[in-house]
Design a protein around this motif. Structure first.
Motif, PDB file in Angstrom:
ATOM      1  N   VAL A  81       1.069  -1.311   0.113  1.00 48.60           N
ATOM      2  CA  VAL A  81      -0.226  -0.008   0.005  1.00 48.60           C
ATOM      3  C   VAL A  81       0.987   1.461   0.488  1.00 48.60           C
ATOM      4  O   VAL A  81       1.450   1.797   0.735  1.00 48.60           O
ATOM      5  CB  VAL A  81      -0.704   0.011   1.809  1.00 48.60           C
ATOM      6  N   ASN A  82       0.630   2.468  -0.567  1.00 48.08           N
ATOM      7  CA  ASN A  82       1.193   3.302  -1.058  1.00 48.08           C
ATOM      8  C   ASN A  82       0.744   4.380   0.097  1.00 48.08           C
ATOM      9  O   ASN A  82      -1.091   4.268   0.562  1.00 48.08           O
ATOM     10  CB  ASN A  82       1.380   4.259  -1.749  1.00 48.08           C
ATOM     11  N   CYS A  83       1.714   5.187   0.880  1.00 42.11           N
ATOM     12  CA  CYS A  83       1.044   5.957   1.854  1.00 42.11           C
ATOM     13  C   CYS A  83      -0.807   6.861   1.400  1.00 42.11           C
ATOM     14  O   CYS A  83      -0.951   7.439   0.305  1.00 42.11           O
ATOM     15  CB  CYS A  83       2.095   6.940   2.562  1.00 42.11           C
ATOM     16  N   THR A  84      -1.744   6.399   1.657  1.00 43.26           N
ATOM     17  CA  THR A  84      -3.204   6.891   1.278  1.00 43.26           C
ATOM     18  C   THR A  84      -3.702   8.164   2.053  1.00 43.26           C
ATOM     19  O   THR A  84      -4.925   8.298   1.638  1.00 43.26           O
ATOM     20  CB  THR A  84      -3.984   6.052   1.331  1.00 43.26           C
ATOM     21  N   ARG A  85      -3.207   9.127   2.905  1.00 42.53           N
ATOM     22  CA  ARG A  85      -4.267   9.290   4.188  1.00 42.53           C
ATOM     23  C   ARG A  85      -2.974  11.032   4.231  1.00 42.53           C
ATOM     24  O   ARG A  85      -3.443  11.669   5.788  1.00 42.53           O
ATOM     25  CB  ARG A  85      -4.138   9.069   5.357  1.00 42.53           C
ATOM     26  N   GLY A  86      -2.323  11.025   3.088  1.00 36.89           N
ATOM     27  CA  GLY A  86      -1.658  12.605   3.140  1.00 36.89           C
ATOM     28  C   GLY A  86      -0.055  12.458   4.095  1.00 36.89           C
ATOM     29  O   GLY A  86       0.294  13.326   4.387  1.00 36.89           O
ATOM     30  N   GLN A  87      -0.002  11.012   4.270  1.00 37.79           N
ATOM     31  CA  GLN A  87       1.137  11.216   5.256  1.00 37.79           C
ATOM     32  C   GLN A  87       2.166  11.473   4.460  1.00 37.79           C
ATOM     33  O   GLN A  87       2.379  11.818   2.944  1.00 37.79           O
ATOM     34  CB  GLN A  87       0.710   9.990   5.694  1.00 37.79           C
ATOM     35  N   LYS A  88       3.595  12.682   4.894  1.00 36.08           N
ATOM     36  CA  LYS A  88       4.673  13.949   4.814  1.00 36.08           C
ATOM     37  C   LYS A  88       6.072  12.884   5.008  1.00 36.08           C
ATOM     38  O   LYS A  88       6.004  12.353   6.206  1.00 36.08           O
ATOM     39  CB  LYS A  88       4.680  14.514   4.795  1.00 36.08           C
ATOM     40  N   PRO A  89       6.736  12.585   3.642  1.00 31.97           N
ATOM     41  CA  PRO A  89       7.979  12.089   4.608  1.00 31.97           C
ATOM     42  C   PRO A  89       8.723  12.798   5.146  1.00 31.97           C
ATOM     43  O   PRO A  89       8.651  13.832   5.270  1.00 31.97           O
ATOM     44  CB  PRO A  89       8.696  11.799   3.265  1.00 31.97           C
ATOM     45  N   ILE A  90       9.572  12.751   6.404  1.00 35.79           N
ATOM     46  CA  ILE A  90      10.468  13.557   6.621  1.00 35.79           C
ATOM     47  C   ILE A  90      12.045  13.330   6.530  1.00 35.79           C
ATOM     48  O   ILE A  90      12.881  12.330   6.314  1.00 35.79           O
ATOM     49  CB  ILE A  90      11.084  12.702   8.490  1.00 35.79           C
ATOM     50  N   LYS A  91      11.323  14.559   5.868  1.00 35.23           N
ATOM     51  CA  LYS A  91      12.951  15.091   4.449  1.00 35.23           C
ATOM     52  C   LYS A  91      14.330  15.018   5.386  1.00 35.23           C
ATOM     53  O   LYS A  91      15.126  14.132   4.212  1.00 35.23           O
ATOM     54  CB  LYS A  91      13.149  15.577   3.183  1.00 35.23           C
ATOM     55  N   LYS A  92      14.307  15.355   5.935  1.00 36.28           N
ATOM     56  CA  LYS A  92      15.889  15.697   6.979  1.00 36.28           C
ATOM     57  C   LYS A  92      16.125  14.012   7.478  1.00 36.28           C
ATOM     58  O   LYS A  92      17.774  13.781   6.783  1.00 36.28           O
ATOM     59  CB  LYS A  92      15.668  16.724   7.612  1.00 36.28           C
ATOM     60  N   ALA A  93      15.816  13.332   8.263  1.00 42.91           N
ATOM     61  CA  ALA A  93      15.663  12.443   8.555  1.00 42.91           C
ATOM     62  C   ALA A  93      16.404  10.918   7.556  1.00 42.91           C
ATOM     63  O   ALA A  93      16.559  10.200   7.875  1.00 42.91           O
ATOM     64  CB  ALA A  93      14.824  11.355   9.632  1.00 42.91           C
ATOM     65  N   SER A  94      14.930  11.018   6.663  1.00 43.10           N
ATOM     66  CA  SER A  94      15.410  10.056   5.414  1.00 43.10           C
ATOM     67  C   SER A  94      16.332  10.567   4.575  1.00 43.10           C
ATOM     68  O   SER A  94      17.185   9.266   3.999  1.00 43.10           O
ATOM     69  CB  SER A  94      13.678   9.908   4.097  1.00 43.10           C
ATOM     70  N   GLY A  95      16.602  11.545   4.525  1.00 34.17           N
ATOM     71  CA  GLY A  95      18.059  11.695   3.354  1.00 34.17           C
ATOM     72  C   GLY A  95      18.202  10.875   2.431  1.00 34.17           C
ATOM     73  O   GLY A  95      17.014  10.980   1.671  1.00 34.17           O
TER      74      GLY A  95
END
Length: 221
Positions: A81-95
């Protein structure tokens, strides 16, 4: 190395055998007497450990295991499943991982649900070790460390989650252990999380909930 250990100083911290540990008080649960009995048994016999290994579709058992070992090799699904509820990645931590393939994110999102299977298959292991298929485990060293933890460091009802740590608190996350190097969790700790429903909640949050863009290491932490 960073660990989390329970039962000494609520909210405090200490150095435990060279490991910088955050300490939490133990809680009562239905497994307490069973785990205490298991701890007493281990004083005269080797501790048992179950291995949960993140691998691939055709991965063989790691060479450092034996046929008698409790091992579960998890091959993540290629799609999920792709994130379907409008969740956003945490850019700084994910790098750089922010732009990883869909298959990589599927491994993250399905990891905890799969990890619960090792607990179902081997519910009474003294320890659980989480690793990747390319992680190298030195069994003699692992056995000696578990024995020292049981005999000299931990009380029967104390909890432990340990390994090579990384601090993501500046990204509004938490201190965590990087699973590629191995994560050691005490059996009573993992059973407590299952009994209280935390593993189920976290697995759902990871699959398509508030933690949909969390890496598996973050979710374990």
């Amino acid at each position: 190395e960073i660990g989390a250990r329970g039962g000494i100083v609520p909210g405090g911290s200490s150095d435990v055998g060279g490991v910088n540990a955050t300490l939490f008080p133990p809680e009562e649960n239905t497994q307490e007497e069973l785990d205490a009995a298991s701890w007493r048994r281990r004083r005269s016999s080797p501790a048992t450990v179950a291995f949960f290994v993140l691998g691939y579709k055709n991965s063989m058992r790691p060479v450092w295991t034996t046929q008698d070992d409790m091992v579960l090799v998890f091959a993540p699904p290629a799609t999920c499943v792709n994130c379907t509820r409008g969740q956003k990645p945490i850019k700084k931590a994910s790098g750089a991982y922010l732009h990883s393939s869909h298959g990589w994110w599927c491994a993250q999102r399905t990891y905890l649900a799969a990890m619960r299977q090792i607990l179902k298959q081997h519910p009474l292991a003294d320890w659980y070790l989480l690793a990747d298929i390319d992680t190298v485990i030195f069994r003699d060293s692992l056995g000696a460390m578990m024995k020292q933890l049981d005999d000299e460091v931990l009380a029967p009802t104390e909890h432990l989650y340990m390994g090579h740590g990384y601090d993501l608190s500046r990204s509004k996350l938490t201190k965590m252990i990087m699973s590629g190097g191995g994560v050691l969790i005490r059996g009573l700790t993992l059973r407590r999380l299952e009994i209280l429903g935390h593993l189920d909640w976290c697995a759902r949050a990871q699959l398509d909930g508030v933690w949909c863009y969390h890496h598996l290491d973050w979710v374990i932490a």
